[in-house]
Enzyme design. Structure first.
Site, short mmCIF file in Angstrom:
data_model
loop_
_atom_site.label_atom_id
_atom_site.label_comp_id
_atom_site.label_asym_id
_atom_site.label_seq_id
_atom_site.Cartn_x
_atom_site.Cartn_y
_atom_site.Cartn_z
N CYS A 1 -62.90 37.55 -40.50
CA CYS A 1 -61.76 38.19 -41.15
C CYS A 1 -60.49 38.10 -40.32
O CYS A 1 -60.53 37.86 -39.12
CB CYS A 1 -62.02 39.67 -41.37
SG CYS A 1 -63.57 40.03 -42.20
N GLY B 1 -59.96 33.57 -43.02
CA GLY B 1 -60.75 33.95 -44.18
C GLY B 1 -60.11 33.46 -45.46
O GLY B 1 -58.93 33.73 -45.70
N ASN C 1 -62.18 43.68 -38.88
CA ASN C 1 -62.63 42.36 -38.43
C ASN C 1 -63.73 42.58 -37.40
O ASN C 1 -63.53 43.31 -36.44
CB ASN C 1 -61.45 41.59 -37.83
CG ASN C 1 -61.85 40.25 -37.24
OD1 ASN C 1 -61.24 39.78 -36.30
ND2 ASN C 1 -62.88 39.62 -37.77
N GLY C 2 -64.85 41.89 -37.59
CA GLY C 2 -65.95 42.01 -36.63
C GLY C 2 -67.22 42.46 -37.32
O GLY C 2 -67.18 42.92 -38.46
N CYS D 1 -64.44 37.20 -27.44
CA CYS D 1 -65.25 36.07 -27.95
C CYS D 1 -64.63 34.73 -27.55
O CYS D 1 -63.52 34.40 -28.00
CB CYS D 1 -65.32 36.20 -29.47
SG CYS D 1 -65.87 34.72 -30.31
N TYR E 1 -62.69 27.60 -31.44
CA TYR E 1 -62.56 27.14 -32.83
C TYR E 1 -61.73 28.04 -33.74
O TYR E 1 -60.94 27.57 -34.54
CB TYR E 1 -63.96 26.99 -33.44
CG TYR E 1 -63.97 26.92 -34.95
CD1 TYR E 1 -63.59 25.75 -35.60
CD2 TYR E 1 -64.36 28.02 -35.72
CE1 TYR E 1 -63.58 25.68 -36.99
CE2 TYR E 1 -64.35 27.96 -37.11
CZ TYR E 1 -63.96 26.80 -37.74
OH TYR E 1 -63.94 26.73 -39.10
N SER F 1 -58.96 21.57 -35.78
CA SER F 1 -59.40 22.49 -34.73
C SER F 1 -59.64 21.80 -33.40
O SER F 1 -59.66 22.45 -32.36
CB SER F 1 -60.65 23.24 -35.18
OG SER F 1 -61.59 22.33 -35.70
N ASP G 1 -64.65 16.73 -31.01
CA ASP G 1 -64.70 17.87 -31.93
C ASP G 1 -64.79 19.14 -31.11
O ASP G 1 -65.20 19.10 -29.95
CB ASP G 1 -65.89 17.75 -32.89
CG ASP G 1 -65.64 18.51 -34.19
OD1 ASP G 1 -64.65 19.28 -34.25
OD2 ASP G 1 -66.43 18.35 -35.14
N ASP G 2 -64.38 20.26 -31.70
CA ASP G 2 -64.39 21.51 -30.91
C ASP G 2 -65.78 22.08 -30.75
O ASP G 2 -66.09 22.71 -29.75
CB ASP G 2 -63.48 22.55 -31.59
CG ASP G 2 -63.95 22.88 -32.99
OD1 ASP G 2 -63.55 22.18 -33.92
OD2 ASP G 2 -64.74 23.82 -33.15
N CYS H 1 -74.28 34.45 -34.20
CA CYS H 1 -73.33 35.46 -33.72
C CYS H 1 -73.56 36.76 -34.49
O CYS H 1 -73.63 36.75 -35.71
CB CYS H 1 -71.89 34.99 -33.94
SG CYS H 1 -70.69 36.24 -33.44
N CYS I 1 -73.22 32.95 -28.46
CA CYS I 1 -73.66 31.87 -29.36
C CYS I 1 -74.12 30.65 -28.56
O CYS I 1 -74.86 29.82 -29.07
CB CYS I 1 -72.57 31.51 -30.36
SG CYS I 1 -70.96 31.11 -29.62
P1 AMP Z 1 -71.08 20.29 -38.28
O1 AMP Z 1 -70.98 18.84 -37.89
O2 AMP Z 1 -71.57 20.44 -39.68
O3 AMP Z 1 -71.82 21.08 -37.28
O4 AMP Z 1 -69.60 20.86 -38.33
C1 AMP Z 1 -68.86 20.95 -37.17
C2 AMP Z 1 -67.50 21.49 -37.54
O5 AMP Z 1 -67.60 22.83 -38.00
C3 AMP Z 1 -66.59 21.49 -36.34
O6 AMP Z 1 -65.55 20.58 -36.63
C4 AMP Z 1 -66.04 22.89 -36.26
O7 AMP Z 1 -64.63 22.83 -36.22
C5 AMP Z 1 -66.50 23.58 -37.51
N1 AMP Z 1 -66.97 24.95 -37.27
C6 AMP Z 1 -67.38 25.52 -36.13
N2 AMP Z 1 -67.75 26.80 -36.32
C7 AMP Z 1 -67.57 27.07 -37.62
C8 AMP Z 1 -67.75 28.24 -38.43
N3 AMP Z 1 -68.21 29.38 -37.91
N4 AMP Z 1 -67.46 28.13 -39.74
C9 AMP Z 1 -67.01 26.98 -40.27
N5 AMP Z 1 -66.82 25.84 -39.55
C10 AMP Z 1 -67.09 25.88 -38.25
#
Ligand code: AMP
Length: 498
Positions: A38, A64, A139-140, A274, A280, A321, A383-384, A420, A473
């Protein structure tokens, strides 16, 4: 538009069937409890609170996308709320905003997992109680939400939603303490887990953060009033000046220009903001807990380059991200940063159903490689985070199809191995690819030339001057007790609560 006027607490089935008597498991069973990410916003003492809240929520949309709500309180202390499912721009019309009067406002955007009655769970929750009209945006995730809820239902409380916020409302309204401030203090002291809340009672605005400070909440000043928001990007959009972060355990009362620091919650042994907010969730143009999200991500990227160097022709990000961490990787490695993947920002719900065979549909409508950048080249993709691995598998495929010679995947955080319980929506443990597979196995599943994750130590070292952080996590080290799990009211697989 799903809801107008006061969303007064109504009846749920458990309470209706057996009012005031003990129930085994309440109607809101584990599966029905909502899990949410949120964004919250609050304003006091500024004319046109509705428009400011609308803009604040606009900036917090990334936190959100499922529902949005605005409550304003007029000079008589009367609350009005508009809320509904969808994006901020779709939920509120100009007429809606014109109908919301007053200098005090509370707003909320919410993302939830499917199937938990999102219209019903939209916030702010607004009720009329003994001390006046009350609204709350939260939020939380609370880790004892189910336990508290069961107790309240046994005592005869009637629930209308599956959201944790309603638990807080009941605790406030049932407190035997006399003043609003004492009742809020009393209610918050019962909560375990993560909460950053904005509450209005009459025209007064209250802001509170749990004693570990899991979720961000910042205080800003504008004209004759104050603003609180999940992130500073929501202050920027309305031209508010950043004052400070609301500290772990703090409860503030804000009335126009006046700020009163009420008694704090007992401090936790260690604060635990967090780290995934930095990885992300938060926006890179925000500054939370004294750290610029962009700078934190760049530091992750630089550390990643030191830990997992590779000879390649270009560094590309999975937008948006990972843009900052990819830049950090490029800076440290000296390999040029290029725009190799484009993201469509206008993806909404589509009526086109993917064929069974097209497992990449979700990623295909969102991302497209720039052929000229990747063709015949050795590409480092940053990727993040890696969660399920499904999007990433598709992306690697697209890059290969576009002619990439080598695909070196680099992740700006460690493997996500644990769900989480504090407010980031993660899939259940068996869906987390990092929980069940080794790095080598994941590399094979993704079809990459090489794979490298940022180490936990490396990530924490990159932001150590702002920590310590919650890294549950990644590490499974849960700092706030998982009360509902310990009591058998929730499972590690499928964390409930909001
Ligand atoms: P995947 O390859 O399906 O694991 O997707 C990875 C992507 O999901 C990364 O690019 C992240 O930016 C994104 N991501 C990370 N955490 C979340 C989250 N809690 N909800 C939605 N997307 C996320």
């Amino acid at each position: 538009m799903n809801d107008t006027g006061l969303g007064l607490t109504g009846l749920d089935r458990a309470g209706l069937d057996r009012p005031g008597r003990a129930v085994d498991i309440p109607a809101s069973s584990l599966e029905e409890m909502s899990r949410e990410e949120c964004g919250v916003f609050g304003v006091t003492g500024i004319e046109g609170a509705a428009e400011l809240t609308f803009l604040g929520l606009y900036a917090l949309q990334h936190r959100g996308q499922e529902s949005a709500g605005i409550c304003t309180i007029n000079g008589e202390g009367t609350a009005r709320v508009r809320k509904g499912t969808g994006l901020v721009a779709d939920v509120f019309s100009a007429d809606d905003l014109n109908a919301l009067h007053g200098k005090t406002g509370v707003g909320h955007v919410r993302y939830s997992t499917a199937g938990d009655g999102s219209a019903q769970n939209a916030q702010p929750i607004v009720v009329r109680y003994a001390q006046g009209d009350l609204s709350i945006a939260h939020n939380g995730n609370l880790t004892n939400a189910q336990q508290l809820r069961n107790r309240l239902v046994e005592e005869g409380a009637l629930f209308q939603t599956t959201s944790d916020s309603e638990v807080i409302v009941h605790l406030i309204s049932r407190s035997r303490r006399e003043t609003v401030e004492a009742q809020l203090d009393d209610a918050l002291a019962h909560l375990e887990g993560a909460f950053s809340v904005v509450i209005s009672v009459g025209e007064a605005l209250y802001a509170a953060v749990d004693s570990r400070g899991f979720r961000p909440l910042v205080l800003g000043r504008k004209d004759e009033g104050h603003v609180v928001a999940s992130e500073t990007c929501a202050l920027d959009i309305i031209g508010a000046e950043y004052v400070r972060d609301i500290r772990p355990g703090e409860l503030l009362k804000l009335e126009g220009a006046h700020v009163e620091e009420l008694r704090s919650l007992p401090p936790a042994p260690e604060v635990a903001p967090c780290v995934f907010e930095l990885v992300y969730f938060a926006r890179p143009d925000s500054n939370i807990w004294g750290v610029s999200v962009d700078r934190a991500r760049r530091a992750f990227g630089r550390q990643l380059a030191r830990e997992h160097p590779v000879d390649a022709d270009c560094v590309i990000a999975v937008p948006d991200s990972a843009n900052s961490s990819a830049l950090g990787y490029a800076e440290e490695s000296g390999i040029p940063y290029e725009l190799g993947l484009l993201r469509n920002h206008y993806v909404g719900r589509t009526f086109i159903r993917p064929s069974q065979a097209d497992r990449d549909f979700g990623a295909r409508i969102k991302y497209n490689p720039v052929k000229e950048v990747v063709e015949g080249r050795r590409v480092i993709v940053v990727d993040d985070s890696l969660v399920r691995g499904t999007t990433s598998t598709s992306l690697v495929k697209f890059l290969r199809e576009a002619g990439a010679k080598e695909v070196h995947f680099r992740i700006g955080s460690p493997p996500v191995k644990f769900p989480c319980f504090y407010g980031i929506d993660m899939p259940s443990r068996d869906e987390l690819i990092g929980a069940s597979h080794s790095v080598e196995q994941i590399a094979e599943l993704l079809g990459v030339t090489s794979l490298g994750y940022l180490s936990l130590e490396g990530m924490l070292a990159a932001v150590k001057e702002y920590g310590p952080f919650c890294d549950a996590c990644f590490s499974g080290d849960y700092s706030a007790p998982l009360v509902d799990v310990e009591k058998g009211l929730a499972t590690m697989q499928n964390p409930p609560g909001c």
